[in-house]
Design an enzyme around this catalytic site. Structure first.
Site, PDB file in Angstrom:
ATOM      1  N   ARG A  35       0.813  -1.217   0.000  1.00 57.43           N
ATOM      2  CA  ARG A  35       0.000   0.000   0.000  1.00 57.43           C
ATOM      3  C   ARG A  35       0.848   1.269   0.000  1.00 57.43           C
ATOM      4  O   ARG A  35       0.405   2.300  -0.503  1.00 57.43           O
ATOM      5  CB  ARG A  35      -0.949   0.001   1.196  1.00 57.43           C
ATOM      6  CG  ARG A  35      -2.082  -0.979   0.980  1.00 57.43           C
ATOM      7  CD  ARG A  35      -3.117  -0.892   2.044  1.00 57.43           C
ATOM      8  NE  ARG A  35      -4.383  -1.387   1.509  1.00 57.43           N
ATOM      9  CZ  ARG A  35      -5.462  -1.546   2.220  1.00 57.43           C
ATOM     10  NH1 ARG A  35      -5.463  -1.264   3.500  1.00 57.43           N
ATOM     11  NH2 ARG A  35      -6.567  -1.982   1.652  1.00 57.43           N
ATOM     12  N   LYS A 221     -19.156 -17.099   2.639  1.00 62.39           N
ATOM     13  CA  LYS A 221     -20.600 -16.937   2.806  1.00 62.39           C
ATOM     14  C   LYS A 221     -21.338 -16.342   1.617  1.00 62.39           C
ATOM     15  O   LYS A 221     -20.877 -15.364   1.026  1.00 62.39           O
ATOM     16  CB  LYS A 221     -20.844 -16.028   4.007  1.00 62.39           C
ATOM     17  CG  LYS A 221     -20.498 -16.690   5.308  1.00 62.39           C
ATOM     18  CD  LYS A 221     -20.854 -15.791   6.436  1.00 62.39           C
ATOM     19  CE  LYS A 221     -20.642 -16.513   7.757  1.00 62.39           C
ATOM     20  NZ  LYS A 221     -20.649 -15.575   8.858  1.00 62.39           N
ATOM     21  N   GLY A 400     -12.799  -3.901   0.683  1.00 63.72           N
ATOM     22  CA  GLY A 400     -14.188  -3.445   0.769  1.00 63.72           C
ATOM     23  C   GLY A 400     -14.540  -2.452  -0.321  1.00 63.72           C
ATOM     24  O   GLY A 400     -15.635  -2.509  -0.897  1.00 63.72           O
TER      25      GLY A 400
HETATM   26  P1  AMP Z   1     -14.645 -14.231   2.558  1.00 60.43           P
HETATM   27  O1  AMP Z   1     -14.049 -13.508   3.741  1.00 60.43           O
HETATM   28  O2  AMP Z   1     -16.109 -14.400   2.608  1.00 60.43           O
HETATM   29  O3  AMP Z   1     -14.124 -13.723   1.221  1.00 60.43           O
HETATM   30  O4  AMP Z   1     -14.123 -15.701   2.690  1.00 60.43           O
HETATM   31  C1  AMP Z   1     -12.769 -16.045   2.695  1.00 60.43           C
HETATM   32  C2  AMP Z   1     -12.612 -17.203   3.589  1.00 60.43           C
HETATM   33  O5  AMP Z   1     -13.422 -18.265   3.125  1.00 60.43           O
HETATM   34  C3  AMP Z   1     -11.212 -17.719   3.677  1.00 60.43           C
HETATM   35  O6  AMP Z   1     -10.708 -17.478   4.962  1.00 60.43           O
HETATM   36  C4  AMP Z   1     -11.367 -19.208   3.415  1.00 60.43           C
HETATM   37  O7  AMP Z   1     -10.646 -19.996   4.328  1.00 60.43           O
HETATM   38  C5  AMP Z   1     -12.847 -19.441   3.613  1.00 60.43           C
HETATM   39  N1  AMP Z   1     -13.325 -20.630   2.901  1.00 60.43           N
HETATM   40  C6  AMP Z   1     -13.181 -20.898   1.603  1.00 60.43           C
HETATM   41  N2  AMP Z   1     -13.686 -22.126   1.320  1.00 60.43           N
HETATM   42  C7  AMP Z   1     -14.134 -22.644   2.466  1.00 60.43           C
HETATM   43  C8  AMP Z   1     -14.740 -23.886   2.818  1.00 60.43           C
HETATM   44  N3  AMP Z   1     -14.972 -24.814   1.903  1.00 60.43           N
HETATM   45  N4  AMP Z   1     -15.072 -24.079   4.110  1.00 60.43           N
HETATM   46  C9  AMP Z   1     -14.848 -23.122   5.029  1.00 60.43           C
HETATM   47  N5  AMP Z   1     -14.278 -21.921   4.754  1.00 60.43           N
HETATM   48  C10 AMP Z   1     -13.931 -21.692   3.494  1.00 60.43           C
END
Ligand code: AMP
Length: 419
Positions: A35, A221, A400
């Site tokens: 950054r 999610k 974000g």
């Molecule tokens: P996000 O913050 O929603 O972009 O999600 C990123 C996170 O999703 C990372 O820390 C990954 O470890 C997690 N992730 C990806 N695939 C899986 C999975 N199959 N089960 C649990 N966590 C996951």
């Protein structure tokens, strides 16, 4: 619109809002200076013109003056990267800053202390009791909005020109990222080079799209990605929905997902997305197989199975080889690619294979002429980990901010300059 290239900074003081919110270890060493280095070209242009720079940034989320979040920890690194001895004001407004700004000469740079040491930067009241009566909360909110304007005006009074190069904070309507701009004439406010490049990269995937356009959305999610999915459905040809979201979709269509991560209250939403995609002719690409584990751990026992036949007691932590092939084919046939979110729990070495194969397919597509944009902390961490950052078209510094831009929202930091 004014630009850094067109503007002659000779004899002028420029306030440059950067995003030097870099990670520090326990001894305050910078662990990743991307950054800082990303904003250096803008700062150098101003100094080379014979101007001086007043650098404003936040670091972390302090709730007042906090040693841990002092920008003095990064002063030396900024000096090294900029090639000049950067001065430091131990308060972003007030006497020290006033004197140092007044004494600033052409070719000199002054780093101000963390802007967020003042509640006015974010414009949110601090120190209110959780059970404070509604009238008290309303009065505090009104008061801070008023003093926020004064704070922005004070910062603006330091400079002849305002440059916003803080894409990572562009989704916040803060004093230094948006409000300050009001105090400068259109000819004296502009984006820095980094901000210009980030905005152009977003426009490439939202406006000037070359088809086929494939978005790869991973992460844990569905709930945090719904808005992006909805906005992208009218733009993409292929949408690879991967990572933890896979299992909410798989369960929604009747699959057996064992103990895999799943949002049961989003099954209906998942079905609606599939229906809408079909109506709009968008191909949704979901995993067909998974690398499964008998616990959420790097050392778990592993196996591969069909994504909709995961036994009880097992969970999908990455995609399987069949899915890797399918994703790679789709990616390699694309002309525009957006990647946000890993295919699995890439933090565990044993579950990085899928994310690596996606990164490699994107690099190959880019070599063949596709435009690829990588954004969001985890995908950027992936692409860096695999050493492929230089083999994609653009790696965004915004997490974000990038996501909100892709959701189709107007970023206050952008709107303040570019109406
Ligand atoms: P996000 O913050 O929603 O972009 O999600 C990123 C996170 O999703 C990372 O820390 C990954 O470890 C997690 N992730 C990806 N695939 C899986 C999975 N199959 N089960 C649990 N966590 C996951």
């Amino acid at each position: 619109m004014q630009t850094v290239d067109k503007y002659n900074f000779k004899g002028k003081k420029a306030f440059v809002r950067v995003d030097f919110n870099v990670p520090l270890d326990e001894s305050f060493n910078i662990t990743n200076d991307l950054r800082i280095s990303a904003a250096i070209p803008t700062l150098k242009k101003i100094l080379n013109d014979g101007g001086s720079v007043i650098i404003g940034s936040h670091l972390g989320r302090p709730k007042g003056v906090t040693e841990k979040y002092s920008l003095k920890h990064i002063q030396n690194r900024v000096s090294e990267l900029l090639g000049v001895n950067v001065l430091f004001a131990n308060d972003c407004i007030g006497e020290d800053a006033d004197l140092k700004v007044a004494a600033l000469k052409p070719g000199e740079a002054l780093l101000l202390e963390n802007l967020r040491f003042y509640a006015e930067e974010e414009g949110k009241p601090r120190g209110l009791a959780e059970d404070a009566p509604a009238e008290e909360v309303a009065a505090a909110k009104k008061a801070i909005k008023q003093s926020q304007k004064e704070f922005a005006k004070k910062l603006a009074s330091y400079a002849d020109a305002y440059v916003n190069d803080a894409f990572g904070t562009a989704h916040r309507a803060h004093a230094s990222t948006a409000l300050m701009a009001e105090y400068f004439a259109a000819a004296d406010k502009m984006f820095g080079y980094l901000m210009t490049a980030e905005v152009a990269a977003v426009e490439k995937v939202l406006k000037n799209i070359e088809h086929p356009f494939t978005a790869i959305l991973g992460g844990s999610k569905v709930s945090s990605k719904i808005d992006i999915i909805q906005n992208l459905l009218s733009k993409v040809d292929n949408l690879i929905i991967t990572g933890g979201m896979t299992y909410t979709f798989t369960k929604a269509v009747g699959g057996k997902i064992g103990n895999s991560i799943c949002e049961d209250d989003k099954l209906e939403v998942a079905l609606q997305i599939l229906e809408k995609a079909a109506e709009q002719g968008v191909r949704i690409v979901l995993a067909v197989d998974a690398k499964i584990a008998d616990s959420f751990s790097n050392d778990a026992n592993t196996s591969f199975c069909k994504v909709d036949e995961i036994p009880d007691g097992w969970e999908g932590l990455d995609i399987g080889p069949e899915t890797e092939k399918i994703y790679a084919e789709v990616i390699q046939q694309s002309r525009t690619i957006l990647w946000n979110g890993p295919t699995g729990v890439f933090e565990f070495e044993n579950f990085t294979h899928g994310s690596r194969s996606v990164a490699e397919a994107i690099a190959e597509a880019t070599r063949n002429g596709a435009f690829s944009l990588i954004g969001g902390g985890d995908s950027v961490a992936c692409i860096e980990k695999f050493g492929l950052s230089k083999q994609v078209s653009y790696v965004s510094t915004g997490g974000g901010a990038l996501l909100e831009a892709i959701e189709g929202k107007t970023l206050p930091g952008v709107a303040a300059i570019y109406q």
